[in-house]
Write an enzyme that holds these catalytic residues in place. Structure first.
Site, PDB file in Angstrom:
ATOM      1  N   GLY A   1       0.855  -1.177   0.172  1.00 20.07           N
ATOM      2  CA  GLY A   1       0.267  -0.084  -0.200  1.00 20.07           C
ATOM      3  C   GLY A   1       0.954   1.131   0.014  1.00 20.07           C
ATOM      4  N   SER A   2       0.154   2.280   0.814  1.00 16.09           N
ATOM      5  CA  SER A   2       0.857   3.501   0.813  1.00 16.09           C
ATOM      6  C   SER A   2       2.314   4.009   1.104  1.00 16.09           C
ATOM      7  CB  SER A   2      -0.063   4.423   1.495  1.00 16.09           C
ATOM      8  OG  SER A   2      -1.446   4.461   1.181  1.00 16.09           O
ATOM      9  N   THR A   3       2.846   2.581   1.906  1.00 16.76           N
ATOM     10  CA  THR A   3       4.358   2.847   1.959  1.00 16.76           C
ATOM     11  C   THR A   3       4.981   3.020   0.892  1.00 16.76           C
ATOM     12  OG1 THR A   3       4.554   0.517   1.950  1.00 16.76           O
ATOM     13  CG2 THR A   3       4.010   1.424   4.283  1.00 16.76           C
TER      14      THR A   3
END
Length: 560
Positions: free
Chosen positions: A272-274
């Site tokens: 995801g957003s990492t």
């Protein structure tokens, strides 16, 4: 007439005395020679015995398998002589029933029936391995010749379950079955090297702290599993690596097979957003992002080729790059990835080894799920961590390159001697790395990572909450919650990645499942524990200078 006769008598006596003296001297010489021979033989026997005694003493202290120790020489795996119980039914002289009851009193974990079956079997077999000396003494008092308790080499893991997925375990034949025990099997069994321990990169103190806080994070959020890793950003050394739940390598059971996969190196996830900081860094290097104040339209979802990209918490306004990271906007990151283009984004991902198994000595290394077709929509979704699955170690190594000046170094489980670190390769420019340190710190100070902050330690990082793939789509009720962090951000030393598998919204997480509420607090508790162990101390007077970026963050009228 008498004088000559007397003289002849004296001469004869002298001759006899001379002969006797010579004979006596000869006997003395022979006797002395014999004594010397005997002394010599005794001396040689003594020397031989001493040499044999020395050899026996030396072999007694050379283990059948070399030790594994942490970077500070704390033993993690050691071979010791241990007692076993061997049953020879043909030699049993006592009543098997009574004997079974007596042995059950010594080994309460074994049933009387199981012991009796061994005592009356057709052939000899082990009853139990690795028993305590006092248990062997109790067996001896039974006076039964059919019970033997030989000493055999046994692999002992003094710390129990700690670092089990890293260390692995050994089979009864002495060969390693997984982890570093398997990877280093030949080295650990080498007769010329067995007396020299192998130093791993792990710090046992840091490992214990990681596992404790990771377990607490799981308990507080009712997560079904968790993984974590701590890397030295300058050397790639793994200071700690954990997968929970863990197994006990001292006593591996069939039920442990289900939990033996290393969640850091062998399991792949959409994280995801990492991924967003990686995409921003690639765009900065490529020059497709030059002005951080430039705003992108985040007022509505992006629709392309029948797909819709939206934000989980829409801002309903135009956002610049710092705001996009602080508020974790999929819409803005997708636009930045689209402007960057698939060729350059792919090149960055490949430079970080996102297209191959993770670089580390462990045998258990999962293969990434690389997009089969990399079109414009895929390029945008990969930009915010969907459509590509990597291991947590991939991501941790990438974050090391993000903050250490831009150099990618493969992770290693072996202790690196000073000045011997892998030179690595440049992935990001030093200027981009410096900018990312500012942006990652802002995410913790002003954004979704606030609950990861540890006063004085200057933590930076990024949240990532991704739904797990399920039957051709995504399971909205099952997420992977990840926080990738580094500290201290003014001079990064360590990267920490914490991942919780399917956390639940509980009271402890304010009934939220996302990383900002579940994984981030683990970082906040962990950093103050391990920082002093690693030579990093809190300093409230130091921080990353973000003064030039702070004005770019929009604030409603009247302040916050």
């Amino acid at each position: 007439m008498q004088a000559p006769q007397s003289m002849r008598h004296n001469e004869r006596a002298q001759r006899i005395a001379a002969v006797a003296h010579k004979r006596l001297l000869g006997v003395a010489v022979v006797f002395l020679f014999c004594v010397l021979v005997i002394i010599g033989r005794l001396a040689s026997f003594a020397l031989l015995g001493e040499a044999q005694a020395f050899q026996g003493s030396a072999s007694e202290y050379v283990p059948a398998r070399a030790d594994l120790v942490d970077r500070n020489n704390v033993p993690l795996a050691r071979t010791i002589p241990a007692y076993s119980v061997w049953i020879r039914p043909d030699k049993i002289i006592g009543d098997p029933v009574q004997l079974a009851n007596d042995m059950h009193a010594i080994f309460p974990d074994l049933s009387v029936e199981a012991i009796h079956a061994k005592l009356t079997a057709d052939r000899g077999s082990y009853l139990k391995r690795r028993i305590l000396p006092e248990e062997a003494k109790s067996l001896h008092y039974l006076g039964e010749p059919g019970i033997e308790y030989p000493q055999e080499p046994e692999r002992l893991y003094p710390e129990g379950r700690m670092a089990a997925h890293v260390l692995g375990f050994s089979a009864q034949d002495g060969d390693g079955q997984m982890g570093m025990e398997k990877k280093l099997n030949a080295r650990l069994k080498d007769p010329d090297l067995r007396s020299t321990p192998v130093a791993l990169s792990l710090d046992a103190r840091v490992q214990a702290a990681l596992e404790f806080e990771l377990q607490q994070g799981m308990d507080l959020t009712a997560a079904k599993g968790g993984s974590g890793v701590i890397l030295d950003v300058q050397t790639g050394e793994v200071m700690a690596m954990a997968t929970l739940p863990a197994f006990n390598p001292n006593k591996v059971t069939a039920a442990d097979i289900a939990i033996q996969s290393n969640g850091v190196t062998n399991s792949v996830f959409e994280l995801g957003s990492t991924f967003k900081p990686i995409t921003i860094a690639a765009a900065l290097d490529a020059g497709t992002v030059r002005n951080l104040a430039l705003r992108y339209d985040a007022t509505k979802p992006i629709e392309r080729d029948g797909f819709k990209i939206r934000d989980s918490h829409p801002s309903g306004r135009w956002l610049n790059v710092p705001e996009a990271l602080v508020h974790s906007s999929n819409i803005v990151t997708a636009q930045i990835a689209d402007n960057l283009g698939k060729v350059k984004l792919q090149a960055t991902m490949r430079a970080l080894d996102f297209d191959k198994r993770p670089a580390i000595e462990l045998e258990e290394r999962g293969m990434v799920l690389w997009p089969k077709s990399w079109g414009s929509v895929t390029n945008m979704t990969v930009g915010f961590g969907h459509g590509i699955a990597v291991t947590p170690l991939h991501l941790a190594s990438a974050y090391s390159a993000l903050v250490n000046g831009g150099i990618y170094r493969p992770a290693t489980m072996l202790k690196v001697q000073p000045g011997k670190a892998n030179e690595g390769r440049r992935v990001f420019t030093a200027a981009t790395s410096a900018r990312m340190r500012q942006l990652l710190r802002m995410i913790v100070v002003d954004g979704t990572g606030k609950r990861a902050d540890a006063p004085g330690f200057r933590v930076g990082g990024k949240t990532g909450s991704a739904e797990k793939p399920h039957q051709g789509g995504y399971a909205r009720n099952s997420i992977v919650s990840t926080f990738a962090a580094a500290f201290p951000m003014d001079n990064p030393r360590y990267v920490i990645l914490v991942m919780l598998d399917e956390p639940k919204g509980t009271e402890a997480s304010s009934f939220q499942r996302t990383a900002g509420y579940t994984s981030a607090p683990v970082i906040a508790r962990l950093v103050p524990r391990i920082g002093p162990m690693l030579g990093v101390y809190p300093d409230a007077k130091r921080d990353v200078d973000v003064s030039e970026l702070t004005p770019l963050l929009w604030k409603p009228k009247g302040g916050r």
